[in-house]
Design a protein around this motif. Structure first.
Motif, PDB file in Angstrom:
ATOM      1  N   ASN A 155      -9.580 -83.114  10.622  1.00  0.00           N
ATOM      2  CA  ASN A 155     -10.586 -82.066  10.832  1.00  0.00           C
ATOM      3  C   ASN A 155     -11.106 -81.464   9.530  1.00  0.00           C
ATOM      4  O   ASN A 155     -11.911 -80.542   9.551  1.00  0.00           O
ATOM      5  CB  ASN A 155     -10.020 -80.953  11.732  1.00  0.00           C
ATOM      6  CG  ASN A 155      -8.965 -80.114  11.044  1.00  0.00           C
ATOM      7  OD1 ASN A 155      -8.238 -80.593  10.176  1.00  0.00           O
ATOM      8  ND2 ASN A 155      -8.846 -78.869  11.448  1.00  0.00           N
ATOM      9  N   GLY A 163     -12.790 -83.407   7.414  1.00  0.00           N
ATOM     10  CA  GLY A 163     -14.114 -84.008   7.442  1.00  0.00           C
ATOM     11  C   GLY A 163     -14.388 -84.970   6.298  1.00  0.00           C
ATOM     12  O   GLY A 163     -13.613 -85.097   5.340  1.00  0.00           O
ATOM     13  N   TRP A 188     -21.406 -83.440   7.308  1.00  0.00           N
ATOM     14  CA  TRP A 188     -19.979 -83.683   7.460  1.00  0.00           C
ATOM     15  C   TRP A 188     -19.709 -84.323   8.818  1.00  0.00           C
ATOM     16  O   TRP A 188     -20.293 -83.940   9.826  1.00  0.00           O
ATOM     17  CB  TRP A 188     -19.195 -82.381   7.359  1.00  0.00           C
ATOM     18  CG  TRP A 188     -19.092 -81.834   5.966  1.00  0.00           C
ATOM     19  CD1 TRP A 188     -19.983 -81.006   5.345  1.00  0.00           C
ATOM     20  CD2 TRP A 188     -18.045 -82.067   5.027  1.00  0.00           C
ATOM     21  NE1 TRP A 188     -19.563 -80.714   4.072  1.00  0.00           N
ATOM     22  CE2 TRP A 188     -18.363 -81.344   3.854  1.00  0.00           C
ATOM     23  CE3 TRP A 188     -16.860 -82.798   5.065  1.00  0.00           C
ATOM     24  CZ2 TRP A 188     -17.541 -81.345   2.734  1.00  0.00           C
ATOM     25  CZ3 TRP A 188     -16.041 -82.800   3.943  1.00  0.00           C
ATOM     26  CH2 TRP A 188     -16.384 -82.085   2.801  1.00  0.00           C
ATOM     27  N   TYR A 229     -16.445 -85.503  11.489  1.00  0.00           N
ATOM     28  CA  TYR A 229     -15.051 -85.156  11.763  1.00  0.00           C
ATOM     29  C   TYR A 229     -14.496 -86.030  12.884  1.00  0.00           C
ATOM     30  O   TYR A 229     -15.049 -86.069  13.979  1.00  0.00           O
ATOM     31  CB  TYR A 229     -14.921 -83.691  12.175  1.00  0.00           C
ATOM     32  CG  TYR A 229     -15.605 -82.716  11.251  1.00  0.00           C
ATOM     33  CD1 TYR A 229     -14.948 -82.214  10.129  1.00  0.00           C
ATOM     34  CD2 TYR A 229     -16.910 -82.294  11.499  1.00  0.00           C
ATOM     35  CE1 TYR A 229     -15.582 -81.319   9.275  1.00  0.00           C
ATOM     36  CE2 TYR A 229     -17.547 -81.394  10.653  1.00  0.00           C
ATOM     37  CZ  TYR A 229     -16.887 -80.910   9.545  1.00  0.00           C
ATOM     38  OH  TYR A 229     -17.509 -80.029   8.711  1.00  0.00           O
ATOM     39  N   ARG A 285     -20.465 -75.423  20.344  1.00  0.00           N
ATOM     40  CA  ARG A 285     -19.802 -76.282  19.368  1.00  0.00           C
ATOM     41  C   ARG A 285     -18.316 -76.248  19.646  1.00  0.00           C
ATOM     42  O   ARG A 285     -17.789 -75.232  20.113  1.00  0.00           O
ATOM     43  CB  ARG A 285     -20.081 -75.820  17.933  1.00  0.00           C
ATOM     44  CG  ARG A 285     -21.530 -75.922  17.507  1.00  0.00           C
ATOM     45  CD  ARG A 285     -21.738 -75.253  16.151  1.00  0.00           C
ATOM     46  NE  ARG A 285     -20.939 -75.888  15.127  1.00  0.00           N
ATOM     47  CZ  ARG A 285     -20.381 -75.243  14.094  1.00  0.00           C
ATOM     48  NH1 ARG A 285     -20.539 -73.936  13.965  1.00  0.00           N
ATOM     49  NH2 ARG A 285     -19.677 -75.897  13.195  1.00  0.00           N
ATOM     50  N   MET A 308     -14.254 -77.837  18.390  1.00  0.00           N
ATOM     51  CA  MET A 308     -13.306 -78.625  17.622  1.00  0.00           C
ATOM     52  C   MET A 308     -12.003 -78.691  18.406  1.00  0.00           C
ATOM     53  O   MET A 308     -11.451 -77.661  18.795  1.00  0.00           O
ATOM     54  CB  MET A 308     -13.031 -78.005  16.247  1.00  0.00           C
ATOM     55  CG  MET A 308     -12.045 -78.800  15.399  1.00  0.00           C
ATOM     56  SD  MET A 308     -11.382 -77.878  13.971  1.00  0.00           S
ATOM     57  CE  MET A 308     -10.142 -76.841  14.791  1.00  0.00           C
ATOM     58  N   TRP A 313     -19.028 -76.577   2.690  1.00  0.00           N
ATOM     59  CA  TRP A 313     -17.872 -77.212   3.328  1.00  0.00           C
ATOM     60  C   TRP A 313     -17.437 -76.517   4.606  1.00  0.00           C
ATOM     61  O   TRP A 313     -16.933 -77.160   5.534  1.00  0.00           O
ATOM     62  CB  TRP A 313     -16.719 -77.224   2.322  1.00  0.00           C
ATOM     63  CG  TRP A 313     -15.374 -77.545   2.889  1.00  0.00           C
ATOM     64  CD1 TRP A 313     -14.878 -78.776   3.203  1.00  0.00           C
ATOM     65  CD2 TRP A 313     -14.328 -76.609   3.189  1.00  0.00           C
ATOM     66  NE1 TRP A 313     -13.579 -78.663   3.687  1.00  0.00           N
ATOM     67  CE2 TRP A 313     -13.228 -77.345   3.682  1.00  0.00           C
ATOM     68  CE3 TRP A 313     -14.212 -75.220   3.088  1.00  0.00           C
ATOM     69  CZ2 TRP A 313     -12.030 -76.740   4.068  1.00  0.00           C
ATOM     70  CZ3 TRP A 313     -13.028 -74.615   3.471  1.00  0.00           C
ATOM     71  CH2 TRP A 313     -11.955 -75.380   3.961  1.00  0.00           C
ATOM     72  N   ARG A 364     -16.906 -74.989   8.162  1.00  0.00           N
ATOM     73  CA  ARG A 364     -17.323 -75.577   9.450  1.00  0.00           C
ATOM     74  C   ARG A 364     -17.636 -74.518  10.501  1.00  0.00           C
ATOM     75  O   ARG A 364     -18.611 -74.632  11.241  1.00  0.00           O
ATOM     76  CB  ARG A 364     -16.225 -76.508   9.952  1.00  0.00           C
ATOM     77  CG  ARG A 364     -16.578 -77.290  11.221  1.00  0.00           C
ATOM     78  CD  ARG A 364     -15.486 -78.297  11.532  1.00  0.00           C
ATOM     79  NE  ARG A 364     -15.746 -79.045  12.750  1.00  0.00           N
ATOM     80  CZ  ARG A 364     -14.926 -79.953  13.258  1.00  0.00           C
ATOM     81  NH1 ARG A 364     -13.783 -80.220  12.621  1.00  0.00           N
ATOM     82  NH2 ARG A 364     -15.234 -80.593  14.375  1.00  0.00           N
ATOM     83  N   ASP A 391     -13.029 -69.566   7.477  1.00  0.00           N
ATOM     84  CA  ASP A 391     -13.338 -70.705   8.341  1.00  0.00           C
ATOM     85  C   ASP A 391     -12.438 -70.625   9.570  1.00  0.00           C
ATOM     86  O   ASP A 391     -11.215 -70.696   9.451  1.00  0.00           O
ATOM     87  CB  ASP A 391     -13.111 -72.021   7.601  1.00  0.00           C
ATOM     88  CG  ASP A 391     -13.740 -73.213   8.316  1.00  0.00           C
ATOM     89  OD1 ASP A 391     -13.780 -73.201   9.561  1.00  0.00           O
ATOM     90  OD2 ASP A 391     -14.187 -74.147   7.637  1.00  0.00           O
ATOM     91  N   ARG A 396     -11.697 -72.696  11.777  1.00  0.00           N
ATOM     92  CA  ARG A 396     -10.880 -73.868  12.144  1.00  0.00           C
ATOM     93  C   ARG A 396      -9.453 -73.739  11.649  1.00  0.00           C
ATOM     94  O   ARG A 396      -8.552 -74.432  12.134  1.00  0.00           O
ATOM     95  CB  ARG A 396     -11.503 -75.153  11.620  1.00  0.00           C
ATOM     96  CG  ARG A 396     -11.454 -75.350  10.142  1.00  0.00           C
ATOM     97  CD  ARG A 396     -12.101 -76.647   9.690  1.00  0.00           C
ATOM     98  NE  ARG A 396     -12.972 -76.409   8.554  1.00  0.00           N
ATOM     99  CZ  ARG A 396     -13.474 -77.359   7.789  1.00  0.00           C
ATOM    100  NH1 ARG A 396     -13.202 -78.617   8.054  1.00  0.00           N
ATOM    101  NH2 ARG A 396     -14.275 -77.074   6.781  1.00  0.00           N
TER     102      ARG A 396
END
Length: 339
Positions: free
Chosen positions: A113, A115, A126, A128, A237, A239, A302, A304, A319, A321
């Protein structure tokens, strides 16, 4: 992936019959498996944001896949001329091995993750895979056994085992010490593999087959997990990222409306979301100044799932994530003074 995984993959390839194709075949495979990470040298310059902005870009994208094999082959052929041996290097084989080994690097990097920018330098998008953890202990175990079991133990191999174990333990202890017993457990198994009596080349080939079967299974399981979470949340979106050890557990970050929701998905327990939510960046004066600041250009390219906090004259950018495992702020945040 981490450098150890790339090196173990190259070493396993070099332990198969590919090693016999030409002089310097092993070097082409092991060095090639790591060569795109030449961009990490920028971290030693002290310019962390510049290094982050350059990471997994120029040396990992489609242009690099064409240039780096030629560069590596040329250097190995030059070495062959400077240091003649009883066997000469074959340019065609060196180029083929270099291309294959170098290709494995961005493929492995894409799996996690963090990327990968496949289209650099033409586009900075990017990509992933979100399927294999960036430091996967199962791959260490599989590829490590394939690399060590066929070899007779020596002072050098035992020393390399000790150095790699110490470095990994140091890194894991500083970032996520809860996983330190896993690292030590894998290290013990690999030491036993090194001391094992049978020395058969087929073990490396078998390890490569098992490793790629494991990766394929992870990709399939990820697609199933992502589809189940998407049906439940219907996010803009999403992840769904891997757990370091358990392939049935996945970290989730989802953009729903004006917030990021985060939590865990398990095939046995379903989806569990944290009651907290992280706000999407609002278009404020502080945010516009902070995200355009040259000192965080690399981080902004960078990040996400960006979100930010204002503390006095500082804007803290994070971030989402990395908020699942390490707390609300997570890993990799930056700070910008705006007044």
């Amino acid at each position: 992936m981490d450098p150890l995984t790339h090196t173990l993959l190259g070493a396993n390839l070099a332990s198969t019959r590919l090693r016999d194709t030409t002089r310097f075949a092993a070097a082409a495979l092991i060095v090639g498996a790591n060569l795109p990470d030449v961009d990490s040298i920028l971290y030693f310059t002290g310019h962390q944001d510049l290094a982050l902005g350059f990471r997994r870009g120029w040396t990992h994208g489609v242009l690099a896949l064409a240039v780096l094999p030629l560069l590596q082959t040329g250097l190995l052929l030059l070495l062959d001329r400077l240091r003649p041996g009883p066997r000469r290097a074959h340019a065609g084989w060196l180029l083929a091995l270099s291309f294959f080994a170098i290709l494995t690097h961005p493929f492995l990097d894409w799996l996690n993750n963090y990327g990968m920018r496949w289209l650099m330098p033409f586009r900075e998008t990017w990509f992933y895979g979100d399927s294999v953890y960036i430091m996967d202990p199962w791959l260490w175990l599989i590829l490590g056994c394939g690399c060590l079991a066929p070899r007779a133990p020596s002072r050098l191999t035992v020393a390399l085992w000790g150095v790699c174990t110490a470095l990994l333990a140091y890194i894991v202890y500083g970032r996520a010490r809860v996983y330190l017993p896993i690292v030590l457990g894998v290290a013990i198994v690999l030491l036993l593999a090194l001391l094992w009596r049978p020395r058969a080349r087929w073990i490396s080939t078998a390890a490569l087959m098992v490793a790629f079967a494991y990766i394929g299974a992870r990709l399939v399981v990820h697609e199933i997990a992502e589809a189940r979470v998407a049906r439940e949340l219907a996010p803009q979106r999403l992840m769904v990222a891997p757990h370091p050890l358990d392939p049935t557990r996945w970290d989730v970050v989802a953009q729903t409306g004006s917030v990021y929701r985060f939590g865990r998905f398990s095939f046995f327990e379903g989806l569990t979301l944290d009651p907290r939510a992280l706000p999407l960046p609002r278009s404020t004066t502080e945010w516009e100044i902070a995200r355009r600041d040259p000192s965080v250009r690399g981080f902004v390219s960078w990040v996400r799932f960006p979100w930010y906090e204002i503390e006095g004259d500082r804007v803290l950018i994070h971030d989402a994530r990395y908020a699942v495992r390490t707390g609300r702020r997570g890993f990799g945040g930056v700070e910008v003074r705006v007044r």
